[in-house]
Motif scaffolding. Structure first.
Motif, PDB file in Angstrom:
ATOM      1  N   HIS A  92      -0.160 -37.028 -16.536  1.00 26.16           N
ATOM      2  CA  HIS A  92      -0.985 -35.601 -17.560  1.00 26.16           C
ATOM      3  C   HIS A  92      -0.302 -34.453 -17.668  1.00 26.16           C
ATOM      4  O   HIS A  92      -0.446 -33.964 -15.829  1.00 26.16           O
ATOM      5  CB  HIS A  92      -2.216 -35.716 -17.445  1.00 26.16           C
ATOM      6  N   ILE A  93       0.113 -33.624 -18.225  1.00 19.40           N
ATOM      7  CA  ILE A  93       0.008 -32.029 -17.970  1.00 19.40           C
ATOM      8  C   ILE A  93      -0.911 -31.311 -19.139  1.00 19.40           C
ATOM      9  O   ILE A  93      -0.280 -31.815 -20.556  1.00 19.40           O
ATOM     10  CB  ILE A  93       1.322 -31.204 -18.466  1.00 19.40           C
ATOM     11  N   ARG A  94      -1.656 -30.343 -19.229  1.00 23.33           N
ATOM     12  CA  ARG A  94      -2.311 -30.014 -19.602  1.00 23.33           C
ATOM     13  C   ARG A  94      -1.412 -28.667 -19.927  1.00 23.33           C
ATOM     14  O   ARG A  94      -1.820 -28.087 -18.481  1.00 23.33           O
ATOM     15  CB  ARG A  94      -3.639 -29.870 -19.750  1.00 23.33           C
ATOM     16  N   LEU A  95      -1.973 -27.940 -21.279  1.00 19.62           N
ATOM     17  CA  LEU A  95      -1.721 -25.889 -21.359  1.00 19.62           C
ATOM     18  C   LEU A  95      -2.773 -25.788 -22.252  1.00 19.62           C
ATOM     19  O   LEU A  95      -4.052 -26.505 -23.129  1.00 19.62           O
ATOM     20  CB  LEU A  95      -0.626 -25.829 -22.126  1.00 19.62           C
ATOM     21  N   HIS A  96      -3.241 -24.981 -21.803  1.00 17.92           N
ATOM     22  CA  HIS A  96      -4.486 -23.917 -22.198  1.00 17.92           C
ATOM     23  C   HIS A  96      -4.478 -22.316 -21.564  1.00 17.92           C
ATOM     24  O   HIS A  96      -3.918 -22.376 -20.812  1.00 17.92           O
ATOM     25  CB  HIS A  96      -5.743 -24.829 -21.887  1.00 17.92           C
ATOM     26  N   LEU A  97      -5.605 -22.294 -22.711  1.00 20.03           N
ATOM     27  CA  LEU A  97      -4.761 -20.036 -22.892  1.00 20.03           C
ATOM     28  C   LEU A  97      -6.545 -19.700 -22.132  1.00 20.03           C
ATOM     29  O   LEU A  97      -7.364 -20.349 -22.997  1.00 20.03           O
ATOM     30  CB  LEU A  97      -5.173 -19.783 -24.149  1.00 20.03           C
ATOM     31  N   VAL A 150      -1.184 -23.953 -16.643  1.00 14.95           N
ATOM     32  CA  VAL A 150      -0.550 -25.592 -16.350  1.00 14.95           C
ATOM     33  C   VAL A 150      -1.601 -26.367 -15.433  1.00 14.95           C
ATOM     34  O   VAL A 150      -1.620 -26.012 -14.931  1.00 14.95           O
ATOM     35  CB  VAL A 150       0.782 -25.425 -16.219  1.00 14.95           C
ATOM     36  N   VAL A 151      -1.604 -27.282 -16.074  1.00 16.08           N
ATOM     37  CA  VAL A 151      -2.630 -28.272 -15.077  1.00 16.08           C
ATOM     38  C   VAL A 151      -2.237 -30.118 -14.819  1.00 16.08           C
ATOM     39  O   VAL A 151      -1.961 -30.225 -15.702  1.00 16.08           O
ATOM     40  CB  VAL A 151      -4.280 -28.014 -15.947  1.00 16.08           C
ATOM     41  N   LEU A 152      -1.900 -29.889 -13.809  1.00 19.59           N
ATOM     42  CA  LEU A 152      -1.010 -31.144 -13.130  1.00 19.59           C
ATOM     43  C   LEU A 152      -1.887 -32.191 -12.683  1.00 19.59           C
ATOM     44  O   LEU A 152      -2.938 -31.361 -12.032  1.00 19.59           O
ATOM     45  CB  LEU A 152       0.359 -30.965 -12.230  1.00 19.59           C
ATOM     46  N   ASP A 153      -1.954 -33.069 -13.027  1.00 20.15           N
ATOM     47  CA  ASP A 153      -2.825 -34.406 -12.536  1.00 20.15           C
ATOM     48  C   ASP A 153      -2.321 -34.911 -11.403  1.00 20.15           C
ATOM     49  O   ASP A 153      -1.304 -34.023 -11.121  1.00 20.15           O
ATOM     50  CB  ASP A 153      -3.750 -35.713 -13.395  1.00 20.15           C
ATOM     51  N   ARG A 154      -2.476 -35.590 -10.846  1.00 19.72           N
ATOM     52  CA  ARG A 154      -2.204 -35.942  -9.177  1.00 19.72           C
ATOM     53  C   ARG A 154      -0.956 -36.515  -9.487  1.00 19.72           C
ATOM     54  O   ARG A 154       0.143 -35.919  -7.901  1.00 19.72           O
ATOM     55  CB  ARG A 154      -2.743 -36.953  -8.862  1.00 19.72           C
ATOM     56  N   ALA A 155      -0.669 -37.329 -10.653  1.00 15.92           N
ATOM     57  CA  ALA A 155       0.971 -37.671 -10.452  1.00 15.92           C
ATOM     58  C   ALA A 155       1.725 -37.260 -10.511  1.00 15.92           C
ATOM     59  O   ALA A 155       3.234 -36.689 -10.045  1.00 15.92           O
ATOM     60  CB  ALA A 155       0.760 -39.075 -11.360  1.00 15.92           C
ATOM     61  N   ALA A 156       1.573 -35.275 -11.534  1.00 14.24           N
ATOM     62  CA  ALA A 156       2.204 -35.061 -12.680  1.00 14.24           C
ATOM     63  C   ALA A 156       2.943 -33.911 -10.705  1.00 14.24           C
ATOM     64  O   ALA A 156       3.973 -32.920 -10.548  1.00 14.24           O
ATOM     65  CB  ALA A 156       2.268 -34.240 -13.153  1.00 14.24           C
ATOM     66  N   ALA A 162       6.508 -31.795  -6.570  1.00 19.15           N
ATOM     67  CA  ALA A 162       6.594 -32.109  -5.029  1.00 19.15           C
ATOM     68  C   ALA A 162       8.210 -32.835  -4.884  1.00 19.15           C
ATOM     69  O   ALA A 162       8.579 -31.789  -4.064  1.00 19.15           O
ATOM     70  CB  ALA A 162       4.870 -32.366  -4.651  1.00 19.15           C
ATOM     71  N   TYR A 163       7.800 -34.394  -4.593  1.00 18.38           N
ATOM     72  CA  TYR A 163       8.852 -34.724  -4.690  1.00 18.38           C
ATOM     73  C   TYR A 163      10.228 -34.423  -5.229  1.00 18.38           C
ATOM     74  O   TYR A 163      11.835 -34.348  -4.671  1.00 18.38           O
ATOM     75  CB  TYR A 163       8.819 -36.493  -4.427  1.00 18.38           C
TER      76      TYR A 163
END
Length: 140
Positions: A2-7, A108-114, A119-120
């Motif tokens: 999951h990728i979230r965007l917020h202002l 931009v907020v990335l969950d652990r998997a994203a 990184a990989y």
């Protein structure tokens, strides 16, 4: 993944944004020096001098100076990662300018998997570029 965007409202420049602007200024100074004195002001690679093989970032600084002179093929020839880096850097400058004008910051907020995927993916691109430079025996 999951990728979230917020202002979020912004008050002042964050420390990371100050480093980003300092880097942009440093690249501008580097470009000015290379235009005045030629590409000789960029130091050579110490890793290559010792081992005879290019390091993973060999040619990156020279590629940035070529890119600053709008020589895309020359920049790619120095190090293929210069062009994606420059694209992300340009997006960062546009984002910083937009957020300063609008007084809002896009987060931009990335969950652990994203996060691990980014990184990989970055590590894979770096290793692939390094192997490409070794295979082509890049002389920078």
């Amino acid at each position: 993944m999951h990728i979230r965007l917020h202002l979020v409202p912004r008050q002042k420049l964050e420390s990371g944004e100050k480093v980003f602007l300092a880097t942009a200024a440093g690249l501008g100074v580097l470009h000015g020096l290379t235009r005045i004195f030629g590409l000789g002001v960029v130091p050579g690679c110490r890793f290559r001098a010792v081992t005879g093989y290019p390091c993973a970032t060999c040619g990156f600084t020279r590629g940035l100076t070529r890119l600053a002179a709008f020589d895309l093929s020359g920049a790619f020839a120095m190090n293929p990662l210069v062009l994606p880096f420059a694209g992300f850097f340009a997006l960062g400058l546009v984002h910083l300018g937009w957020s300063c004008l609008r007084r809002q910051r896009l987060v931009v907020v990335l969950d652990r998997a994203a996060s691990w995927s980014v990184a990989y993916g970055s590590l894979a691109a770096l290793v692939a570029t390094w192997l490409y430079q070794i295979a082509c025996n890049r002389a920078v």
